[in-house]
Enzyme design. Structure first.
Site, mmCIF file in Angstrom:
data_model
loop_
_atom_site.group_PDB
_atom_site.id
_atom_site.type_symbol
_atom_site.label_atom_id
_atom_site.label_comp_id
_atom_site.label_asym_id
_atom_site.label_seq_id
_atom_site.Cartn_x
_atom_site.Cartn_y
_atom_site.Cartn_z
ATOM 1 N N LYS A 204 -9.293 2.903 -2.423
ATOM 2 C CA LYS A 204 -9.528 2.156 -1.294
ATOM 3 C C LYS A 204 -10.621 2.489 -0.555
ATOM 4 O O LYS A 204 -11.434 3.778 -0.557
ATOM 5 C CB LYS A 204 -8.133 2.092 -0.779
ATOM 6 C CG LYS A 204 -8.178 1.580 1.098
ATOM 7 C CD LYS A 204 -7.653 2.326 1.554
ATOM 8 C CE LYS A 204 -7.047 1.230 3.362
ATOM 9 N NZ LYS A 204 -6.040 1.406 3.947
ATOM 10 N N GLU B 131 0.942 -1.375 -0.284
ATOM 11 C CA GLU B 131 0.524 0.324 -0.055
ATOM 12 C C GLU B 131 0.645 1.332 0.114
ATOM 13 O O GLU B 131 2.124 1.067 0.481
ATOM 14 C CB GLU B 131 -1.395 0.319 1.380
ATOM 15 C CG GLU B 131 -1.430 0.855 1.481
ATOM 16 C CD GLU B 131 -2.640 1.390 2.768
ATOM 17 O OE1 GLU B 131 -3.338 1.804 3.207
ATOM 18 O OE2 GLU B 131 -1.807 0.171 3.678
ATOM 19 N N CYS C 117 -5.413 -3.233 1.616
ATOM 20 C CA CYS C 117 -5.217 -3.422 3.420
ATOM 21 C C CYS C 117 -6.702 -3.098 4.414
ATOM 22 O O CYS C 117 -6.233 -4.112 4.594
ATOM 23 C CB CYS C 117 -4.590 -1.795 3.790
ATOM 24 S SG CYS C 117 -3.782 -2.185 5.318
#
Length: 543
Positions: free
Chosen positions: A113, A45, A149
């Site tokens: 994300k 990430e 994540c």
């Protein structure tokens, strides 16, 4: 048969070093191409910026730097390789935590994300807006989903990728270490794989970034949630997985499951990595610390030598009239065992000079902790002067128990740049010393066996001022890490008077902790990014 050759690039990036991180991405992909045609190279990430970039993300030039990095990568990677890279992406004035897939010189897919963590050490809602769409990209005929994540810790993004047709999920991570974290990740990702019905590849970064340590440990699970591959923890590296899209029983090959570290070994490695990266990434020549003959400085010295080598570590014993001969001998012996430079500088004349200068101010007063604190401050002045002259970082040696209750001296033993043990409770200090001695002679046994003492007064013992450490650390864990109230802690079996006293000490010493150096975070809640209490407050003790 369709096989994807996937390289998990477990990289140690430097926050803010867009040029360096970009060059490393290009070099990694080109090395991968030497091993396999059309590799799929998966990075962590926010690889281009490093993680966490914090308020660097608010700089207007970040957008320019990201675009320059992406242009450079696209220009360099014009072959059949696939590079899956994390970066901050601004579109129409909105900043996203993004991941792109670069193939034949173009970004062929980009994901934003969806789940932004905003708890403990995470502060992503300060910077990013959340995405709201899955991303599934065709890689050599395999529909591959991309998430980042925190997306894996929530159900929806994984299920959305499955609904969008993904047969495999790549999850890019910058997930920091705390004790017990590896098994939590394995269990959680296994659950997501079973729910979605596809395999998941989890790639994590490694390295120290200020107080955070990222432990790597990238891994893969099959559609049944079975762990089929796992990279080592705390080691930067490139790890190959071969994914057979047509195999249901054994889709992955190429990487074994490295044996998980036991908790003591993992904690030790986290401390070592945190110190090493803080010193090296900030350009210090080495470190200097006060070696008192006590257990905290003994463990700190051991960590420093493991992190940097003995030639970059200097230990200074600074005795005073209350320093025991045992302490002097044990400090010298540990320095000899580890091969570090060992100096002895008495603080007696410095202390006397200060007392002479303060004679009029102190007239008519009784001796109290002021004189004890002055001893610590004499030592702090010496260490900081050595630091300035030699370009060495001062490592302080306070542990989490002491930081919690204020058993430390501002501008004395708290003077320095980094505290390796800041998040290590005193009872764990003892355990880590015993563990370190199993690796080879290091810490004299009587340092471990003797009652802890600051040696600032005749026959002083820590337990003269504090509850026994096994009791203190239980109370602190419940209050600091579990957020339990005073009454809940008492109900759990702890003595009421001790609980109220300890909690009051924790609350009133926030001002000290704000002025303490940062240190390696190894628990679920350390004193730093993930515990931010006001100094000036009418909060009732133990609420």
């Amino acid at each position: 048969m369709t096989t994807l050759n996937i390289l998990m690039a477990q990289m140690n990036t430097l926050v803010g070093d867009f040029d360096g991180n970009t060059d490393r991405v290009i070099d990694t992909v080109k090395r991968a191409e030497q091993d396999h045609a059309a590799p799929v190279v998966v990075f962590p990430e926010l690889t281009l910026s490093g993680y966490p970039p914090e308020d660097l993300l608010l700089r207007p030039s970040v957008e320019l730097r990201v675009n320059q990095s992406l242009d450079k990568i696209c220009a360099a990677l014009t072959s059949d390789a696939y590079a899956v890279i994390g970066y901050p992406r601004r579109e129409d004035g909105t900043l996203y935590n993004a991941a792109g897939v670069i193939h034949r010189g173009e970004i062929i897919a980009e994901y934003r994300k969806q789940c932004l963590p905003n708890y403990q050490v995470f502060d992503e809602k300060r910077y990013f807006e959340a995405g709201d769409e899955p991303c599934v990209v065709d890689i050599q005929g395999v529909p591959v989903g991309i998430t980042i994540c925190e997306d894996i810790w929530e159900e929806a993004p994984t299920l959305d990728a499955a609904e969008a047709g993904a047969a495999l999920l790549l999850n890019l991570n910058s997930s920091p270490y705390h004790r017990g974290k590896r098994s939590e990740r394995w269990d959680l990702v296994a659950e997501r794989a079973r729910a979605a019905g596809f395999p998941i590849v989890y790639v994590n970064q490694v390295g120290g970034q200020d107080e955070l340590v990222f432990d790597g440990g990238s891994f893969a699970v099959d559609a049944e949630g079975e762990l089929v591959a796992a990279a080592p923890n705390f080691e930067e590296g490139e790890y190959w997985l071969h994914y057979d899209a047509e195999s249901k029983s054994a889709p992955f090959s190429g990487l074994k499951v490295f044996d998980p570290l036991d908790e003591m070994d993992a904690t030790w490695r986290a401390l070592v990595l945190g110190v090493r990266d803080y010193v090296n990434k900030n350009g210090f020549k080495g470190v200097v610390l006060g070696l008192s003959g006590g257990i905290d400085s003994a463990l700190t010295l051991a960590v420093a030598v493991e992190a940097l080598g003995p030639e970059r570590v200097e230990a200074v014993m600074m005795p005073f009239r209350y320093t025991s001969q045992m302490s002097v001998e044990d400090a010298a012996e540990q320095s000899r065992l580890l091969g570090v430079s060992h100096k002895v500088i008495s603080i007696e004349p410095i202390y006397e000079s200060f007392m002479a200068a303060l004679k009029e101010e102190f007239a008519g007063t009784e001796v109290d902790t002021t004189e004890e604190n002055l001893q610590a401050r004499c030592r702090g002045v010496l260490l900081m002067s050595i630091s300035n002259k030699k370009g060495y970082l001062v490592l302080t040696t306070g542990n989490k128990s002491e930081m919690a209750v204020g058993y430390s001296t501002l501008y004395g033993d708290m003077a320095g740049g980094f505290d390796a043990l800041k998040d290590v409770p005193k009872t764990l200090v003892f355990d880590l010393c015993r563990y370190r001695n199993t690796l080879g002679p290091c810490i004299p046994q009587r340092v471990i066996d003797r009652p802890p003492s600051a040696e600032l007064a005749p026959d002083q013992k820590d337990e003269d001022s504090l509850p026994p450490y096994d009791v203190l650390d239980q109370i602190l864990e419940m209050y600091v890490e579990q957020d339990m109230s005073a009454e809940a802690i008492i109900a759990a079996g702890m003595d009421r008077d001790q609980v109220q006293r300890v909690l009051r000490l924790v609350d009133v010493n926030e001002y000290k902790r704000r002025q303490a150096p940062i240190g390696v975070r190894i628990t679920r809640r350390g004193f730093g990014r993930d515990r931010r209490y006001p100094i000036t407050s009418g909060w009732r003790i133990g609420d």
